[in-house]
Design a protein around this motif. Structure first.
Motif, PDB file in Angstrom:
ATOM      1  N   ASN A   1       0.680  -1.278   0.007  1.00 34.04           N
ATOM      2  CA  ASN A   1      -0.146   0.073   0.244  1.00 34.04           C
ATOM      3  C   ASN A   1       0.708   1.296  -0.175  1.00 34.04           C
ATOM      4  O   ASN A   1       0.462   2.122   0.700  1.00 34.04           O
TER       5      ASN A   1
ATOM      6  N   ILE B   1       1.991   4.720  -1.279  1.00 33.87           N
ATOM      7  CA  ILE B   1       1.411   6.047  -1.782  1.00 33.87           C
ATOM      8  C   ILE B   1       1.995   6.285  -3.093  1.00 33.87           C
ATOM      9  O   ILE B   1       3.359   5.991  -3.434  1.00 33.87           O
ATOM     10  N   ASP B   2       1.556   6.892  -3.941  1.00 30.00           N
ATOM     11  CA  ASP B   2       2.054   7.362  -5.248  1.00 30.00           C
ATOM     12  C   ASP B   2       2.927   8.476  -5.023  1.00 30.00           C
ATOM     13  O   ASP B   2       2.814   9.555  -4.208  1.00 30.00           O
TER      14      ASP B   2
ATOM     15  N   GLU C   1       2.088  12.011  -5.344  1.00 25.22           N
ATOM     16  CA  GLU C   1       1.102  12.293  -4.397  1.00 25.22           C
ATOM     17  C   GLU C   1       1.731  12.704  -2.894  1.00 25.22           C
ATOM     18  O   GLU C   1       1.227  13.490  -2.185  1.00 25.22           O
ATOM     19  N   ALA C   2       2.748  11.656  -2.725  1.00 28.69           N
ATOM     20  CA  ALA C   2       3.517  12.067  -1.321  1.00 28.69           C
ATOM     21  C   ALA C   2       4.086  13.398  -1.520  1.00 28.69           C
ATOM     22  O   ALA C   2       4.303  14.050  -0.619  1.00 28.69           O
TER      23      ALA C   2
ATOM     24  N   VAL D   1       3.969  11.489   6.035  1.00 27.54           N
ATOM     25  CA  VAL D   1       4.605  10.728   4.846  1.00 27.54           C
ATOM     26  C   VAL D   1       5.755   9.945   5.298  1.00 27.54           C
ATOM     27  O   VAL D   1       6.926  10.560   5.777  1.00 27.54           O
TER      28      VAL D   1
ATOM     29  N   ARG E   1       3.880   3.036   9.577  1.00 21.58           N
ATOM     30  CA  ARG E   1       2.542   3.408   9.100  1.00 21.58           C
ATOM     31  C   ARG E   1       1.603   2.676  10.180  1.00 21.58           C
ATOM     32  O   ARG E   1       0.677   3.223  10.549  1.00 21.58           O
TER      33      ARG E   1
ATOM     34  N   GLN F   1      -3.945   9.940   9.414  1.00 23.12           N
ATOM     35  CA  GLN F   1      -3.405  10.222   7.797  1.00 23.12           C
ATOM     36  C   GLN F   1      -2.056  10.166   7.823  1.00 23.12           C
ATOM     37  O   GLN F   1      -0.915  11.076   7.420  1.00 23.12           O
TER      38      GLN F   1
ATOM     39  N   HIS G   1       0.755   8.064   5.437  1.00 23.67           N
ATOM     40  CA  HIS G   1       1.071   7.398   4.247  1.00 23.67           C
ATOM     41  C   HIS G   1       2.438   6.869   3.898  1.00 23.67           C
ATOM     42  O   HIS G   1       3.446   7.383   4.401  1.00 23.67           O
ATOM     43  N   ASP G   2       2.534   5.828   3.358  1.00 22.69           N
ATOM     44  CA  ASP G   2       3.849   5.059   3.168  1.00 22.69           C
ATOM     45  C   ASP G   2       4.269   5.108   1.894  1.00 22.69           C
ATOM     46  O   ASP G   2       3.640   4.818   1.054  1.00 22.69           O
TER      47      ASP G   2
END
Length: 118
Positions: free
Chosen positions: A27, A29-30, A33-34, A84, A97, A107, A109-110
């Motif tokens: 999972n 993150i894009d 996006e990060a 992140v 995470r 919130q 994000h990996d």
């Protein structure tokens, strides 16, 4: 010799096929996006060792090694601020995470491996 070469080729093929599957299940993150989250104020958290961090890291990242995360959790921002997290391979960042989410940080994000940073 040919048998060894065939074995090596087969192992390489399995790794090439399996790696994207394993990473997708983690999972991550894009990367774009990060970066956007960080540009909008998310905390960038590096959970590698200080030696790894000193060797190379993303500018602006906070270094809290995974094994110290519980003890140093007070250094993290309020739970509403996005985080992140990244490491060397994606294993420690996934653990971080999961831990942070269990502590109420919703919130988190990996990014996974540092090498994914755009």
């Amino acid at each position: 010799m040919t048998s060894n070469l065939m074995t090596f080729a087969l192992i390489a093929l399995v790794i090439l096929v399996a790696l994207p599957i394993v990473r997708s299940r983690m999972n991550f993150i894009d990367p774009q996006e990060a970066r956007q989250l960080v540009e909008e104020g998310a905390l960038l958290l590096d959970v590698r060792t200080p030696a790894e961090f000193n060797e190379r890291h993303i500018p602006g990242a906070l270094n809290i090694p995974l094994q110290e995360l519980q003890a140093r959790q007070g250094e993290l921002p309020e739970q509403a601020r996005p985080i992140v997290v990244y490491c060397r391979s994606g294993n420690r960042s996934s653990q971080a995470r999961n831990y942070l989410r269990s502590q109420g940080f919703e919130q988190v994000h990996d990014l996974g491996p540092l090498t994914r940073w755009p």
